[in-house]
Structures are given as C-alpha cells and as structure tokens.
Scaffold this active site. Structure first.
Site, PDB file in Angstrom:
ATOM      1  N   GLY A 109       0.832  -1.190   0.000  1.00  0.00           N
ATOM      2  CA  GLY A 109       0.000   0.000   0.000  1.00  0.00           C
ATOM      3  C   GLY A 109       0.864   1.235   0.000  1.00  0.00           C
ATOM      4  O   GLY A 109       1.999   1.200   0.485  1.00  0.00           O
ATOM      5  N   GLN A 169       3.163   9.793   1.211  1.00  0.00           N
ATOM      6  CA  GLN A 169       4.470   9.133   1.258  1.00  0.00           C
ATOM      7  C   GLN A 169       5.379   9.505   0.089  1.00  0.00           C
ATOM      8  O   GLN A 169       6.574   9.241   0.123  1.00  0.00           O
ATOM      9  CB  GLN A 169       4.289   7.619   1.316  1.00  0.00           C
ATOM     10  CG  GLN A 169       3.643   7.156   2.613  1.00  0.00           C
ATOM     11  CD  GLN A 169       3.441   5.663   2.623  1.00  0.00           C
ATOM     12  OE1 GLN A 169       2.462   5.160   2.093  1.00  0.00           O
ATOM     13  NE2 GLN A 169       4.375   4.940   3.203  1.00  0.00           N
ATOM     14  N   HIS A 171      -4.390   1.657   7.810  1.00  0.00           N
ATOM     15  CA  HIS A 171      -3.006   2.156   7.811  1.00  0.00           C
ATOM     16  C   HIS A 171      -2.825   3.272   6.769  1.00  0.00           C
ATOM     17  O   HIS A 171      -2.260   4.330   7.065  1.00  0.00           O
ATOM     18  CB  HIS A 171      -2.062   0.976   7.524  1.00  0.00           C
ATOM     19  CG  HIS A 171      -0.615   1.328   7.439  1.00  0.00           C
ATOM     20  ND1 HIS A 171       0.319   0.870   8.346  1.00  0.00           N
ATOM     21  CD2 HIS A 171       0.077   2.091   6.554  1.00  0.00           C
ATOM     22  CE1 HIS A 171       1.509   1.351   8.021  1.00  0.00           C
ATOM     23  NE2 HIS A 171       1.401   2.088   6.931  1.00  0.00           N
ATOM     24  N   GLU A 172      -3.343   3.040   5.555  1.00  0.00           N
ATOM     25  CA  GLU A 172      -3.152   4.020   4.486  1.00  0.00           C
ATOM     26  C   GLU A 172      -4.003   5.281   4.704  1.00  0.00           C
ATOM     27  O   GLU A 172      -3.560   6.386   4.419  1.00  0.00           O
ATOM     28  CB  GLU A 172      -3.450   3.403   3.114  1.00  0.00           C
ATOM     29  CG  GLU A 172      -2.580   2.199   2.737  1.00  0.00           C
ATOM     30  CD  GLU A 172      -1.081   2.466   2.822  1.00  0.00           C
ATOM     31  OE1 GLU A 172      -0.645   3.616   2.663  1.00  0.00           O
ATOM     32  OE2 GLU A 172      -0.342   1.498   3.087  1.00  0.00           O
ATOM     33  N   HIS A 228      -2.268   7.654   6.882  1.00  0.00           N
ATOM     34  CA  HIS A 228      -1.267   8.462   6.179  1.00  0.00           C
ATOM     35  C   HIS A 228      -1.891   9.727   5.592  1.00  0.00           C
ATOM     36  O   HIS A 228      -1.311  10.808   5.645  1.00  0.00           O
ATOM     37  CB  HIS A 228      -0.648   7.672   5.019  1.00  0.00           C
ATOM     38  CG  HIS A 228       0.498   6.791   5.412  1.00  0.00           C
ATOM     39  ND1 HIS A 228       1.616   7.268   6.050  1.00  0.00           N
ATOM     40  CD2 HIS A 228       0.707   5.462   5.231  1.00  0.00           C
ATOM     41  CE1 HIS A 228       2.466   6.256   6.244  1.00  0.00           C
ATOM     42  NE2 HIS A 228       1.941   5.153   5.771  1.00  0.00           N
ATOM     43  N   CYS A 271       5.971  -0.181   7.527  1.00  0.00           N
ATOM     44  CA  CYS A 271       5.627   0.946   6.664  1.00  0.00           C
ATOM     45  C   CYS A 271       6.837   1.311   5.816  1.00  0.00           C
ATOM     46  O   CYS A 271       7.956   1.349   6.320  1.00  0.00           O
ATOM     47  CB  CYS A 271       5.209   2.130   7.534  1.00  0.00           C
ATOM     48  SG  CYS A 271       4.765   3.598   6.599  1.00  0.00           S
ATOM     49  N   LEU A 272       6.591   1.600   4.541  1.00  0.00           N
ATOM     50  CA  LEU A 272       7.685   1.978   3.645  1.00  0.00           C
ATOM     51  C   LEU A 272       8.360   3.269   4.100  1.00  0.00           C
ATOM     52  O   LEU A 272       9.509   3.520   3.775  1.00  0.00           O
ATOM     53  CB  LEU A 272       7.152   2.150   2.212  1.00  0.00           C
ATOM     54  CG  LEU A 272       6.641   0.862   1.530  1.00  0.00           C
ATOM     55  CD1 LEU A 272       5.891   1.207   0.249  1.00  0.00           C
ATOM     56  CD2 LEU A 272       7.782  -0.095   1.242  1.00  0.00           C
TER      57      LEU A 272
HETATM   58 ZN   LIG Z   1       2.691   3.288   5.816  1.00  0.00          ZN
END
Ligand SMILES: [Zn+2]
Length: 167
Positions: free
Chosen positions: A46, A51, A133-134, A137, A91-92
């Site tokens: 995701g 991000q 989660h997304e 963000h 998380c990235l």
């Molecule tokens: Zn994330």
C-alpha cells in the site's frame, strides 16, 4: 508514469493532511506514479500520496500474491467500524521497523475510483488493516503514533541508528 521517492520519518511532509480530489482527470499521472512506486518496492502492499510528498487524498493498495490486483482509493473515508484487532505492521516510510498496532477489526470504506465512480469496500480481513493504515497516512498519521510513548521512542532510536548506518 514514474517511480517516485518515498519519504521517511522524521520528514515533516508525512504530517500533512491531504486535501480531497475534485478534478479526477488531473490526478491520473499521480495515480500511476503511486502504483509504479508501490510496485518498485520489494514488498509494498500500500502507498498513500503523503508518502511521495503529495497532498491529495489518494492511496493505492495491492494485497494479491502476484501483485497484479491494484486498488485505487480516492478521498477514502471510514463510514463504519467495529470490533478490535491487533496486527504487526510495517511501513515503507519507517523502514525495518515493525510493531503490533491496535485497529478496528472491520471497516467499511467509501471512496472513489480513478474514474470518479464511488464504491464501498467492507472488510474484516487483512484489507481492513491495510486500508486503516493508508487512510491514517492521508490524515498525516503513521502507525507508530498508535503506540505508547515509551515503545515509540524505543523504535525511533532504533530507526535513527539504522539511518545513520546507511549514510
Ligand atoms: Zn505506511
């Protein structure tokens, strides 16, 4: 289409609250960039616009094994939630850090697809966690915000050390 740089904490741009998309035609390239960037990572499932330092409410998800079932969510909104669960998240934007996060078990999310058509996803499975989660963000929130201060500081220290080693 392009692979963009994924920003990492403590980059303050991860804290920006995204604005809703009103012109769907204007965000087609951004959607493709999000997908390209997500697929360019080893295991990203995701990615939210925040991000890649964009400020419009768009996120992409693909939880399929073959990574060939992209889901695009524009202006996503949780309209129903129930139950509790806990899942180990990563998380990235917070590389190599993992922690158990308390989430709703089930969420019903309303969003628009890339053509501006509204759809609803109701999930009490893994997708439910990923959507929560997304969406966080897009509100300027990351998963470690859900942890206790003690636990968060411990992880941040670990992350700082890793970032130092990489330089
Ligand atoms: Zn994330």
């Amino acid at each position: 289409m392009a692979v963009r740089t994924i920003i990492e904490i403590p980059d303050e741009r991860l804290r920006i609250k995204c604005k809703p998309v009103t012109d769907f035609a204007a965000v087609q390239t951004l959607i493709d960039d999000l997908l390209d960037t997500m697929y360019s990572t080893d295991s990203g499932i995701g990615l939210a616009a925040t991000q890649i330092a964009e400020t419009l409410s768009i996120m992409v998800i693909d939880i399929s094994d073959d990574r060939n079932q992209p889901m695009v969510f524009i202006n996503p909104e949780i309209i129903e939630s129930e139950g509790e669960t806990s899942y180990q998240e990563g998380c990235l934007s917070i590389p190599e850090i993992y922690a158990d996060v308390d989430r709703f078990l089930r969420v019903k999310v309303k969003a628009f697809d890339r053509n501006g058509e509204q759809f609803i996803v109701d999930s009490d499975e893994f997708l439910s966690i990923v959507m929560q989660h997304e969406i966080d963000h897009l509100h300027g929130k990351v998963f470690i915000d859900h942890l206790s201060t003690l636990k968060r500081n411990m992880l941040l220290k670990k992350l700082k050390k890793q970032q130092r080693l990489k330089q």
